[in-house]
Design an enzyme around this catalytic site. Structure first.
Site, mmCIF file in Angstrom:
data_model
loop_
_atom_site.group_PDB
_atom_site.id
_atom_site.type_symbol
_atom_site.label_atom_id
_atom_site.label_comp_id
_atom_site.label_asym_id
_atom_site.label_seq_id
_atom_site.Cartn_x
_atom_site.Cartn_y
_atom_site.Cartn_z
ATOM 1 N N SER A 47 73.819 8.643 34.784
ATOM 2 C CA SER A 47 72.799 7.816 34.635
ATOM 3 C C SER A 47 73.223 6.556 34.013
ATOM 4 O O SER A 47 73.997 6.239 33.554
ATOM 5 C CB SER A 47 71.817 8.322 33.737
ATOM 6 N N ASP A 96 81.611 16.468 27.205
ATOM 7 C CA ASP A 96 81.159 15.947 25.976
ATOM 8 C C ASP A 96 82.182 15.095 25.507
ATOM 9 O O ASP A 96 83.054 15.542 25.078
ATOM 10 C CB ASP A 96 80.704 17.222 25.145
ATOM 11 N N TYR A 209 73.902 2.085 15.443
ATOM 12 C CA TYR A 209 74.386 1.766 16.634
ATOM 13 C C TYR A 209 74.964 0.312 16.658
ATOM 14 O O TYR A 209 76.027 0.192 17.446
ATOM 15 C CB TYR A 209 72.884 1.499 17.639
ATOM 16 N N LYS A 213 78.584 -0.282 18.258
ATOM 17 C CA LYS A 213 79.008 -1.339 19.243
ATOM 18 C C LYS A 213 79.971 -2.466 18.730
ATOM 19 O O LYS A 213 80.604 -3.100 19.405
ATOM 20 C CB LYS A 213 77.838 -1.994 19.884
#
Length: 350
Positions: A47, A96, A209, A213
């Site tokens: 996706s 995974d 997050y 990143k």
């Protein structure tokens, strides 16, 4: 020791030492011919950006192997691609990315099913966000209040950093083994990293997050200085918020009224980096469509920053423009976005 960019006199520089290619002119046309016949492995490819890359590159003749945890979407995507491009090879395997054995199995699976027996492109595309992980607000243990806070959920770091590190490590092992083409030229050896605007600027409230990143950008900056020794080129994309399923509806409400990047622009940036085998050690930031004028001649200019010297200035200028666009959008944009989120089925954004 002073680290500098390239000099006309040929003196030592970081850019020349890491074999970084010249700045990317994103307004210039590029050829997708090199994509035909390439086998590209994509983690998180069922996706979002990964699926969009798979569909677009399939149009240009690529063979694609997808690894993901969403088996339903993965098998469905591969079935669609096989139906649309029956002469090409498309495969899906459950993976995974936080599991070393899963990723190792995926790479071996890709090699076994590649029409040429090699992998030429690797996309470390798997990534998640956890809007309510409580990292910034430690909670008292519900089972033993006197023992201190609950153990934090670090799944985001596991997927976005450890998973990416596994992918890169395997890519550095298998890509150099792909040999030469029938014309005697070395096959492409490309690792494409997927960071985020949160990789160069903080995303308040999403500390984990943002850290993950930023870490991907750290991987990118370090790898481009050494990967050339193995004949591997490493590039990166840093998308701004895009309408994908990565963020839940509650997260999109925070961004209501703000400009967003377009998925097709992210795909175009990734495709340019994958197709143009001369691009090495470059990161592209994909944001909302903005027109930027030079103060001196009034002409539209590309925004470019040589990050060895001016990355902070680039971030400051870029975020400043985004804030201006946010102000222009005003409450009209806020109402419009919230209506789309809550009134028309809940759009998602990155």
């Amino acid at each position: 020791m002073v680290f500098t960019t390239d000099h006309d006199d040929g003196s030592w520089s970081v850019v020349s030492q890491c074999r970084q290619s010249p700045p990317v002119d994103t307004t210039a046309p590029y050829s997708t011919a090199s994509l035909a016949g390439k086998t590209i492995l994509i983690t998180g490819g069922a996706s979002g950006f990964g699926a969009a890359f798979a569909r677009h590159w399939a149009k240009h003749g690529s063979h694609v192997v997808i690894g993901d945890v969403n088996d339903t979407l993965g098998h469905s995507l591969v079935a669609d691609l096989r139906s649309s491009y029956p002469s090409q090879s498309f495969h899906y395997q459950h993976c995974d990315v936080t599991s070393w054995s899963d990723q190792l199995s995926l790479f071996k699976f890709a090699l076994a099913n590649s029409p040429t027996g090699v992998i030429e492109g690797v996309v470390a595309g798997a990534g998640i966000v956890d809007m309510d992980n409580g990292f910034d607000s430690p909670r008292r243990s519900s089972t033993n209040p006197d023992s201190g806070p609950e153990e934090p959920r670090l799944k985001v770091l596991d997927v976005n950093l450890t998973g990416v590190a596994y992918t890169v490590h395997l890519g550095l092992y298998y890509l150099p083994k792909n040999g030469t083409r029938s014309d005697g030229q070395q096959r492409d050896r490309h690792i494409l990293l997927v960071s985020s605007i949160a990789g160069i600027a903080p995303l308040p409230g999403q500390t984990e997050y943002t850290a993950s990143k930023h870490a991907v950008m750290g991987l990118f900056r370090a790898l481009r200085g050494t990967s050339w020794r193995r004949g591997v080129r490493v590039n990166c994309i840093n998308p701004y918020f895009v309408d994908t399923p990565l963020l839940p509806t509650s997260g999109v409400a925070i961004l209501a009224g703000a400009p967003k990047a377009e998925l097709e622009d992210v795909v175009d940036a990734g495709t340019r980096l994958m197709a143009d085998e001369g691009i090495r050690g470059r990161a592209l930031c994909i944001g909302p469509k903005l027109r930027v004028y030079d103060d001196e001649d009034g002409e539209t200019k590309l925004i470019y920053a040589e990050d060895f010297e001016r990355v902070e200035a680039f971030v400051w200028r870029y975020i400043g423009m985004i804030n201006v666009m946010k102000g222009i959008a005003g409450w009209v944009g806020v109402v419009k976005d919230l209506w789309g989120i809550y009134g028309l089925g809940g759009k998602r954004g990155r």
